[in-house]
Every structure is written in structure tokens, then in C-alpha cells.
Design an enzyme around this catalytic site. Structure first.
Site, PDB file in Angstrom:
ATOM      1  N   TYR A   1      -2.023 -23.443  42.737  1.00  0.00           N
ATOM      2  CA  TYR A   1      -2.919 -24.600  42.781  1.00  0.00           C
ATOM      3  C   TYR A   1      -2.165 -25.753  43.421  1.00  0.00           C
ATOM      4  CZ  TYR A   1      -5.655 -28.629  41.310  1.00  0.00           C
ATOM      5  OH  TYR A   1      -6.398 -29.778  41.314  1.00  0.00           O
TER       6      TYR A   1
ATOM      7  N   GLU B   1      -7.901 -30.641  47.537  1.00  0.00           N
ATOM      8  CA  GLU B   1      -7.514 -29.671  46.506  1.00  0.00           C
ATOM      9  C   GLU B   1      -7.576 -28.262  47.087  1.00  0.00           C
ATOM     10  OE1 GLU B   1      -8.815 -29.435  41.982  1.00  0.00           O
ATOM     11  OE2 GLU B   1     -10.276 -28.411  43.242  1.00  0.00           O
TER      12      GLU B   1
END
Ligand code: GDP
Ligand code: MN
Length: 413
Positions: free
Chosen positions: A131, A219
Site C-alpha cells: 500500500y 493512493e
């Protein structure tokens, strides 16, 4: 402005962030063509602005163009929800909603999104999913970089259960992102050793994209470590800051891809089934078949419909007032044609609804109404007696279409 994944990835490519090769498709056939072009294993991904598409069936790994077509067909029929909506859906499917949840669920159903595009990408095997994100830390007036080896899934959950696995580094925007930030992130996050070098190269590129695009967030979840030893941005959520639009002319172009869904989204939140078209005659009808033939007769009369809108069986005052409002908000609309065939729906109630709706709204374009079927006589009489200056009545569908088109073209009647 929240971008679609394919838009975000296109931008990231310009900053040399590695993203899988892919093509956007607007139909199952186009998805098959894209898969044929890419060859081999591909992933078909719904282009909707909700998180967790994977869980909702919006991400499909397939081996052939035929499978890509079938997967796209399925994906185009999915109602996507936001996180809260999806949780409620699962409860609803299990039959365990309480009264209050039922109410919220009904609202969520109206806000569901359908994909109008899928992204077809060359797929690879993932060894790990990380992530990574860059965002503004408003309270500390800094940029914030986040990296975790536990990506792919819901990062909020990871943050709660394994906070030590989510590494955060603050960046002074005046000093910008340096190699030591990248190293601090990669080592503390304990990425696979073989993935570190490439990740160290990708992080500064993401930061540059974040700053130069005036993004409020980028993101990447997952930032994938593939079996071939590459690190790629397998997903991208890019949020641009609207107040920076003046220095990025391309913002408008990106936004244009959202415009139609925006109006349709609004219609949907009001419980209306609307599809925006390019003409100037607004259309309201009851029943999909009737609305389709209304579009045809408008065409025959030399005009072009501004929309498809089916009010279904619920042609009451509130529905009609919502429908009229949303249609006349479109500045292209020069006249409105309301075509109702009364079956179970009674024309006198429809007439009452139209009159009531016109009383609530400030309508400045002519409205042509054709009523037929149950209690049509009564309905027409009510409309004839109503004093609204914009209201016209017509006895036949063809006559109504003809009148609406002439009025849209500026002719008086
Ligand atoms: P999201 O659910 O909306 O966040 O959609 P993602 O793009 O993140 O995809 C969800 C999941 O699908 C990822 O976490 C991966 O596990 C999987 N996935 C997506 N693309 C690929 C791919 O090319 N190869 C493999 N093996 N898995 C993929
Ligand atoms: Mn994702």
C-alpha cells in the site's frame, strides 16, 4: 475531483510510474477487442468511484477475449456501493437488516453506481501487494507519505489491527521528498528485499506527480510486486484539487468524462431512471418501451431528444416535479414532452401531479403533455383548466412530438 482509475493511471504514466498496459472499453465487445489486442491473461476492471470494487465483483482476472467479454457483461450489470452501502447490502442479502438500516439501505440503493467503462489490463501474478499513498496532512501543514507491506486490502483495517505495519513519514513541502524519505519508508515497511530497489525509484515519481498535478491524494493499493520481479501501480486513486483547475487546462477534459454520469447520478439519487442525450427536447414518459418510442417520434418530427427518462408507475406529483426539475436544469432543453399512457397509472392523477409540480417549480420552457389510457379525458380537462402559461396539451403522441419539436425550434403555437 476524484478521477477514475484509468485517468489516474494515464497521468501517472507521464511521470514514469510503472502501470500495466491497458485499454478502456465501453462495451463487452470492446473489452473482448482490448483483451485480444493485449493478448494472454488480462484483468477487467469496473471504472466506478467506489473503493473495494474487487469485493463487489468489479475486478475479474480472465484468460481469453471471450472470457473478458463475459466478465465485462457481468460487471456492467453490477450496482456498486460505497463501503457502508456494501456492508448493508451484505446484511440485506442475509436478511438481517434492522428498521433503521433498512431505511439507509434504501437510500444507498438509489446512490448505487453502474460502470459505463471497464479498464482491460495485462495481468500478472502478484507475489506481494503493498500500500502506498501521498496526501496532505492539513493539521501539520505537511505532505504525508504512507507505505505498508500489507496492501491490497482495506488499509483502515490494517491500520487498526497492525498499526506498526503502516509506516508514515511527514514531508516538509518546502524541502520536498528526498532519497532519505524513500529509504526510511521502504525499510521500515519491511518490503520484500527484491522489491526495494524499484520501490525506491517509484516513490519520488509518485511524489512529483502528487505535487505537480496539485493532487490532494494519490493512493496506490496495491502497489504490486510481481512474479517477474517488477513493482507496478496495479490500482490508482488520484484526487485532484479543484481549486488548482486554473493552472491545469486538462482538468476540464478529465471532468468531461464525469459529466454525464453526474447528471444521471443525481437522477438516480431521486429514484429516476435517466440517460442523458444530446438534443433539446426533454422527455418524460412512463414505461421504458413508451419512452423509447417517444424518442423515435421526436426524431421523426425532425427533433432530437435531450434525455431518456422513465418515471415508471410512480407518476405522482413528487416524481413529476423531480423529473421536470432535473430535465429543465439542463440548459440545452428548449421544450419538454410528457408522454403518459395510463394503465394502472391514472391520467387524472398524473395531471394533478403535473399541475402541482409546475406550481413548485419555476419552469420557463414550454411543456407539452399527451395523456392517453385510464381517465385520459378527465386528465386532459384538468390540464386545459390549469392556467399555467407554459402548459400545452396534445391528443396524440405524434401531435405532441410535432408540437414539442416546433416549440424547441422557437416556433410559437
Ligand atoms: P479495488 O478492489 O477497487 O481496490 O480494486 P484493485 O484494482 O485494487 O483490485 C483488487 C484486487 O484484485 C487487488 O488487490 C489484487 O488482489 C487483484 N488484482 C488486480 N489486478 C490484478 C492483476 O493484474 N493480477 C493479479 N494477480 N491480481 C490482480
Ligand atoms: Mn485497490
Amino acid at each position: 475531483m476524484d478521477l477514475f482509475e484509468y485517468q489516474g493511471k494515464e497521468l501517472l504514466r507521464k511521470f514514469e510510474v510503472p502501470v500495466p498496459e491497458g485499454r478502456v472499453a465501453q462495451s463487452p465487445e470492446e473489452a473482448a477487442d482490448a483483451a485480444r489486442f493485449l493478448g494472454g491473461k488480462v484483468v477487467v476492471k469496473a471504472q466506478v468511484q467506489v473503493g473495494g470494487r474487487g469485493k463487489q465483483g468489479g475486478v475479474a482476472l480472465v484468460d481469453s477475449p471471450e472470457e473478458a467479454q463475459a466478465a465485462a457483461e457481468k460487471i456492467f450489470a453490477i450496482d456498486f456501493h460505497d463501503q457502508e452501502g456494501f456492508k448493508l447490502k451484505q446484511k440485506a442479502d442475509a436478511g438481517s437488516l434492522n428498521a433503521q438500516e433498512t431505511e439507509v439501505w434504501e437510500q444507498k440503493q438509489r446512490q448505487a453506481q453502474r460502470a459505463s467503462r471497464v479498464l482491460v489490463e495485462r495481468a500478472s501474478d502478484f507475489t506481494s501487494e503493498y500500500y502506498c499513498s501521498f496526501l496532505l496532512d492539513r493539521t501539520k501543514r505537511r505532505h504525508l507519505a504512507i507505505l505498508s507491506a500489507m496492501g491490497g486490502m482495506d488499509i483502515e483495517a490494517v491500520n487498526e489491527e497492525h498499526p506498526e505495519a503502516v509506516v508514515k513519514v511527514g514531508i516538509d513541502p518546502l524541502l520536498a521528498f528526498s532519497d532519505f524519505h524513500a529509504r526510511a519508508l521502504v525499510f521500515a515497511a519491511k518490503l520484500d528485499t527484491e522489491a526495494r530497489k524499484e520501490t525506491l525509484q517509484i516513490l519520488p515519481k509518485l511524489y512529483r506527480a502528487f505535487v505537480e498535478l496539485d493532487a490532494s491524494q494519490i493512493e496506490i493499493n496495491p502497489l504490486a510486486f510481481t512474479a517477474e520481479g517488477r513493482v507496478i501501480a496495479a490500482d490508482a486513486k488520484v484526487v485532484l484539487d479543484d481549486s488548482a483547475a486554473f493552472r491545469h487546462p486538462f482538468f476540464d477534459e478529465l471532468k468531461a468524462a464525469h459529466e454525464v454520469p453526474e447528471q444521471e447520478k443525481k437522477a438516480k439519487s431521486l429514484g429516476l431512471n435517466l440517460i442523458k442525450l444530446d438534443g433539446d427536447v426533454g422527455i418524460i414518459g412512463n414505461g421504458a418501451g413508451l419512452v423509447m418510442s417517444t424518442l423515435d417520434v421526436v426524431k421523426d418530427a425532425g427533433g432530437d431528444a435531450a434525455n431518456f427518462l422513465d418515471v415508471g408507475g410512480g407518476a405522482n406529483a413528487e416524481v413529476l416535479s423531480n423529473a421536470l426539475q432535473i430535465i429543465t436544469e439542463n440548459p440545452a432543453v428548449k421544450s419538454v414532452l410528457i408522454n403518459i399512457f395510463g394503465g394502472i397509472t391514472r391520467c387524472d392523477l398524473v395531471a394533478e401531479g403535473i399541475i402541482d409540480a409546475l406550481g413548485r417549480l419555476d419552469v420557463t420552457v414550454p411543456i407539452v403533455v399527451r395523456l392517453d389510457g385510464t381517465n385520459a379525458e378527465q386528465g386532459r380537462k384538468m390540464l386545459a383548466d390549469a392556467p399555467h402559461p407554459m402548459l400545452r396539451s396534445a391528443d396524440t403522441m405524434l401531435g405532441a412530438a410535432d408540437l414539442a419539436v416546433r416549440l424547441a425550434h422557437g416556433e410559437q403555437s
